[in-house]
Motif scaffolding. Structure first.
Motif, PDB file in Angstrom:
ATOM      1  N   VAL A 155     -29.421  38.918  -6.298  1.00 30.55           N
ATOM      2  CA  VAL A 155     -29.235  39.383  -4.926  1.00 30.55           C
ATOM      3  C   VAL A 155     -29.715  38.319  -3.948  1.00 30.55           C
ATOM      4  O   VAL A 155     -29.063  38.045  -2.928  1.00 30.55           O
ATOM      5  CB  VAL A 155     -29.982  40.710  -4.683  1.00 30.55           C
ATOM      6  CG1 VAL A 155     -29.893  41.127  -3.217  1.00 30.55           C
ATOM      7  CG2 VAL A 155     -29.418  41.800  -5.578  1.00 30.55           C
ATOM      8  N   GLY A 156     -30.870  37.691  -4.245  1.00 33.51           N
ATOM      9  CA  GLY A 156     -31.382  36.627  -3.403  1.00 33.51           C
ATOM     10  C   GLY A 156     -30.413  35.461  -3.313  1.00 33.51           C
ATOM     11  O   GLY A 156     -30.215  34.887  -2.238  1.00 33.51           O
ATOM     12  N   LEU A 157     -29.788  35.106  -4.451  1.00 30.23           N
ATOM     13  CA  LEU A 157     -28.809  34.017  -4.451  1.00 30.23           C
ATOM     14  C   LEU A 157     -27.592  34.397  -3.616  1.00 30.23           C
ATOM     15  O   LEU A 157     -27.068  33.570  -2.849  1.00 30.23           O
ATOM     16  CB  LEU A 157     -28.392  33.691  -5.880  1.00 30.23           C
ATOM     17  CG  LEU A 157     -27.329  32.583  -6.027  1.00 30.23           C
ATOM     18  CD1 LEU A 157     -27.862  31.266  -5.491  1.00 30.23           C
ATOM     19  CD2 LEU A 157     -26.894  32.447  -7.487  1.00 30.23           C
ATOM     20  N   LEU A 158     -27.134  35.635  -3.741  1.00 26.67           N
ATOM     21  CA  LEU A 158     -25.987  36.092  -2.959  1.00 26.67           C
ATOM     22  C   LEU A 158     -26.296  36.028  -1.463  1.00 26.67           C
ATOM     23  O   LEU A 158     -25.459  35.565  -0.669  1.00 26.67           O
ATOM     24  CB  LEU A 158     -25.612  37.525  -3.358  1.00 26.67           C
ATOM     25  CG  LEU A 158     -24.461  38.170  -2.561  1.00 26.67           C
ATOM     26  CD1 LEU A 158     -23.177  37.377  -2.745  1.00 26.67           C
ATOM     27  CD2 LEU A 158     -24.281  39.623  -2.982  1.00 26.67           C
ATOM     28  N   LEU A 159     -27.490  36.467  -1.078  1.00 30.32           N
ATOM     29  CA  LEU A 159     -27.881  36.408   0.330  1.00 30.32           C
ATOM     30  C   LEU A 159     -27.924  34.960   0.823  1.00 30.32           C
ATOM     31  O   LEU A 159     -27.519  34.665   1.952  1.00 30.32           O
ATOM     32  CB  LEU A 159     -29.245  37.075   0.528  1.00 30.32           C
ATOM     33  CG  LEU A 159     -29.291  38.586   0.336  1.00 30.32           C
ATOM     34  CD1 LEU A 159     -30.734  39.080   0.399  1.00 30.32           C
ATOM     35  CD2 LEU A 159     -28.446  39.295   1.385  1.00 30.32           C
ATOM     36  N   PHE A 160     -28.406  34.062  -0.038  1.00 28.61           N
ATOM     37  CA  PHE A 160     -28.457  32.653   0.363  1.00 28.61           C
ATOM     38  C   PHE A 160     -27.051  32.094   0.559  1.00 28.61           C
ATOM     39  O   PHE A 160     -26.797  31.341   1.510  1.00 28.61           O
ATOM     40  CB  PHE A 160     -29.200  31.831  -0.686  1.00 28.61           C
ATOM     41  CG  PHE A 160     -29.193  30.354  -0.397  1.00 28.61           C
ATOM     42  CD1 PHE A 160     -30.000  29.832   0.610  1.00 28.61           C
ATOM     43  CD2 PHE A 160     -28.371  29.500  -1.117  1.00 28.61           C
ATOM     44  CE1 PHE A 160     -29.983  28.473   0.891  1.00 28.61           C
ATOM     45  CE2 PHE A 160     -28.356  28.146  -0.834  1.00 28.61           C
ATOM     46  CZ  PHE A 160     -29.161  27.632   0.167  1.00 28.61           C
ATOM     47  N   LEU A 161     -26.127  32.447  -0.343  1.00 27.17           N
ATOM     48  CA  LEU A 161     -24.754  31.958  -0.207  1.00 27.17           C
ATOM     49  C   LEU A 161     -24.102  32.474   1.071  1.00 27.17           C
ATOM     50  O   LEU A 161     -23.279  31.789   1.684  1.00 27.17           O
ATOM     51  CB  LEU A 161     -23.928  32.373  -1.426  1.00 27.17           C
ATOM     52  CG  LEU A 161     -24.332  31.734  -2.758  1.00 27.17           C
ATOM     53  CD1 LEU A 161     -23.510  32.305  -3.903  1.00 27.17           C
ATOM     54  CD2 LEU A 161     -24.186  30.210  -2.690  1.00 27.17           C
ATOM     55  N   LEU A 162     -24.492  33.701   1.486  1.00 27.32           N
ATOM     56  CA  LEU A 162     -23.906  34.288   2.695  1.00 27.32           C
ATOM     57  C   LEU A 162     -24.581  33.786   3.968  1.00 27.32           C
ATOM     58  O   LEU A 162     -23.928  33.609   4.995  1.00 27.32           O
ATOM     59  CB  LEU A 162     -24.002  35.817   2.634  1.00 27.32           C
ATOM     60  CG  LEU A 162     -23.107  36.521   1.615  1.00 27.32           C
ATOM     61  CD1 LEU A 162     -23.412  38.017   1.587  1.00 27.32           C
ATOM     62  CD2 LEU A 162     -21.633  36.290   1.935  1.00 27.32           C
ATOM     63  N   PHE A 163     -25.918  33.565   3.914  1.00 26.03           N
ATOM     64  CA  PHE A 163     -26.669  33.286   5.126  1.00 26.03           C
ATOM     65  C   PHE A 163     -27.518  32.022   5.063  1.00 26.03           C
ATOM     66  O   PHE A 163     -28.271  31.753   6.001  1.00 26.03           O
ATOM     67  CB  PHE A 163     -27.608  34.469   5.439  1.00 26.03           C
ATOM     68  CG  PHE A 163     -26.902  35.783   5.602  1.00 26.03           C
ATOM     69  CD1 PHE A 163     -26.195  36.058   6.744  1.00 26.03           C
ATOM     70  CD2 PHE A 163     -26.953  36.731   4.597  1.00 26.03           C
ATOM     71  CE1 PHE A 163     -25.539  37.267   6.907  1.00 26.03           C
ATOM     72  CE2 PHE A 163     -26.308  37.949   4.736  1.00 26.03           C
ATOM     73  CZ  PHE A 163     -25.590  38.218   5.902  1.00 26.03           C
ATOM     74  N   GLY A 164     -27.408  31.248   4.006  1.00 26.96           N
ATOM     75  CA  GLY A 164     -28.344  30.148   3.801  1.00 26.96           C
ATOM     76  C   GLY A 164     -27.996  28.842   4.471  1.00 26.96           C
ATOM     77  O   GLY A 164     -28.781  27.901   4.414  1.00 26.96           O
ATOM     78  N   THR A 165     -26.827  28.749   5.084  1.00 27.18           N
ATOM     79  CA  THR A 165     -26.465  27.501   5.748  1.00 27.18           C
ATOM     80  C   THR A 165     -25.802  27.806   7.070  1.00 27.18           C
ATOM     81  O   THR A 165     -25.097  28.813   7.204  1.00 27.18           O
ATOM     82  CB  THR A 165     -25.522  26.657   4.871  1.00 27.18           C
ATOM     83  OG1 THR A 165     -25.144  25.478   5.608  1.00 27.18           O
ATOM     84  CG2 THR A 165     -24.272  27.423   4.489  1.00 27.18           C
TER      85      THR A 165
END
Length: 506
Positions: A57-67
């Motif tokens: 879930v953390g990885l998914l959130l990063f892909l959506l909001f991390g850049t």
């Protein structure tokens, strides 16, 4: 399961769980060595914790909001338009010439031009507008004087009884043969009632309109879904522009009354800019239009041939004194390589010698801004911060409150604008000689994720007019004390600190 297959089923489950954990550990290891590239350390740590503690879930959130990077085609268009703007600026510089500004303000002017390609221009007439509904009516009246084109951008746009006259003016302009182009932020607008009616009204007007930063990948490309265009502007014929903090929607934003404070109302500030810097505001619109559509809006006169003296003719004929100002526009956002507004705010704070006044509805700065503010106070600068007593966004308001103790301890004067009003104006005045006014909050969203626009105004005369606005804020505010703030319940402090953690995950 009973029988001989139970053993094999349990083994398969254990193997699956082991594989999932092993993959998650691999993800954490890979991100550990990659996530810190060109990113603030605190932000990197926050994302690493999210990825490690919330598997997948953390990885998914990063892909959506991390850049905060835009898709390549948008960055390419932004770079192309910036090159066009730099060429036009050189032509304007050679044909019109630039007036010098005071020595102590030249570093600000040079930094702004290096970041944006927009130089300071003299001969601008500025009017400060703080009456919400009257400002919308005045912009509509401006549109009724359009002869060539009208350009409009608003973060939040709504069609209601307050804005109806504005849209009627757009329709009259189209009927006269005026080109009307409209942009609005998709997320900033569709969350308010009447969004479909807004789109139908724009279609009925017959103007060209587009959504900015669409959340649908097939329209905008794959990008962080919470990138927003937060600008508010109207340009008429390249001669007059409106800009500031106010959205094009009823003052209550169509929200239901709050149980404690009743109907929440927004207090905003807009500037009417008549003169050469209206071209700068128009350039920002044309940049957004090109990035969004891929087409250059090429109408309008050669900027080096425009005459602006007629804007002041009636006042001069009546014997009234006309104040003209040196101004410089600072657009910023994910399309720019650097955080333009953050750098200009910080530079002004470090140059401050006597007094700084800040107004921001959302105040959640990064460390560089915190240090700039507190360092200014520690070297003897008087700093006043105007914020709202209550906020319209729960987590943002509590994150903001987490900074109050540090600010109060160092000596910042914190003024809370009384409910039911939300102080939505965004500006800063330094030493009574330079001001910045526009759409940018002092938070990480405005610094890194939002497309914003601020106007630098050089000179004491405009700063004196802003001082009257600041006095109005203080009359309608109460001053927060350290003793009052330290007496809060411990649970309130804990929730503020929790919300503060989310402000760094940008």
């Amino acid at each position: 399961m009973i029988g001989p297959f139970a053993f094999f089923s349990d083994t398969a489950n254990l193997v699956t769980i082991g594989v999932l954990y092993a993959v998650n550990i691999l993800i954490v290891i890979v991100t550990l060595f990659t996530i810190g590239h060109n990113r603030r350390p605190m932000t990197s740590v926050a994302w690493l914790l999210a990825i490690a503690l919330i598997p997948y879930v953390g990885l998914l959130l990063f892909l959506l909001f991390g850049t905060n990077h835009l898709p390549k085609f948008r960055r390419r268009r932004q770079a192309e338009f910036e090159q066009i703007l730099r060429s036009a600026t050189e032509q304007l510089r050679n044909e019109v010439g630039l007036t010098p500004i005071p020595e102590q303000l030249r570093p600000i002017s040079q930094l702004a031009e290096n970041l944006t390609a927009i130089p300071h221009l003299s001969g601008n007439r500025l009017e400060i507008k703080t009456s919400y509904d009257e400002t919308i009516d005045a912009m509509a009246a401006e549109i009724d004087r359009a002869q060539d084109y009208v350009h409009v951008i608003f973060y939040a746009m709504g069609y209601d009884e307050v804005t109806e006259g504005f849209f009627d003016a757009l329709e009259r302009a189209v009927r006269r043969g005026v080109t009307v182009r409209v942009l609005y932020d998709q997320v900033g607008s569709f969350r308010y009632p009447g969004y479909r009616r807004l789109k139908r009204r724009l279609d009925a007007i017959g103007c060209e309109w587009h959504r900015l930063y669409s959340i649908w990948p097939w329209e905008s490309g794959w990008q962080r879904i919470d990138l927003r265009n937060h600008r508010k502007l109207v340009v008429v014929d390249g001669r007059v522009a409106w800009m500031g903090s106010q959205n094009l929607i009823a003052r209550d934003y169509h929200r239901k009354p709050n149980r404690q404070h009743g109907q929440m109302l927004w207090q905003d500030l807009m500037l009417r800019v008549a003169g050469p810097m209206a071209l700068g505001v128009d350039a920002v619109f044309r940049s957004d239009w090109y990035v969004e559509t891929g087409h250059l809006a090429e109408d309008g006169e050669d900027p080096t041939t425009l005459e602006f003296a007629d804007l002041d003719a009636s006042d001069r004929a009546a014997g009234h004194e006309v104040e003209l100002h040196d101004c410089q526009l600072v657009p910023s956002g994910p399309g720019y390589e650097h955080e333009n507004n953050l750098r200009l705010f910080a530079q002004l704070l470090y140059q401050a010698r006597e007094r700084v006044v800040i107004a921001s509805p959302y105040f959640a700065p990064d460390d560089s801004m915190r240090y700039a503010i507190t360092t200014a106070v520690q070297r003897g600068v008087e700093v006043h911060l105007h914020v709202s007593e209550v906020g319209d966004q729960l987590f943002t308001q509590h994150a903001q409150q987490s900074y109050y103790e540090e600010l109060l301890r160092v000596g910042v004067h914190v003024w809370l604008y009384r409910a039911p009003y939300i102080l939505h104006s965004k500006h800063m005045t330094v030493d009574g000689e330079v001001s910045m006014v526009g759409s940018s909050n002092m938070d990480m969203r405005s610094f890194t994720l939002n497309a914003e626009m601020m106007l630098i105004v050089y000179g004491q005369r405009f700063a004196e007019r802003m001082a009257w606005v600041e006095h109005f804020y203080r009359v309608h505010s109460r001053k927060l004390t350290l003793d009052e703030w330290l007496a809060r319940p411990r649970m309130h402090v804990a929730f503020d600190d929790l919300c503060r953690l989310t402000s760094v995950v940008q």
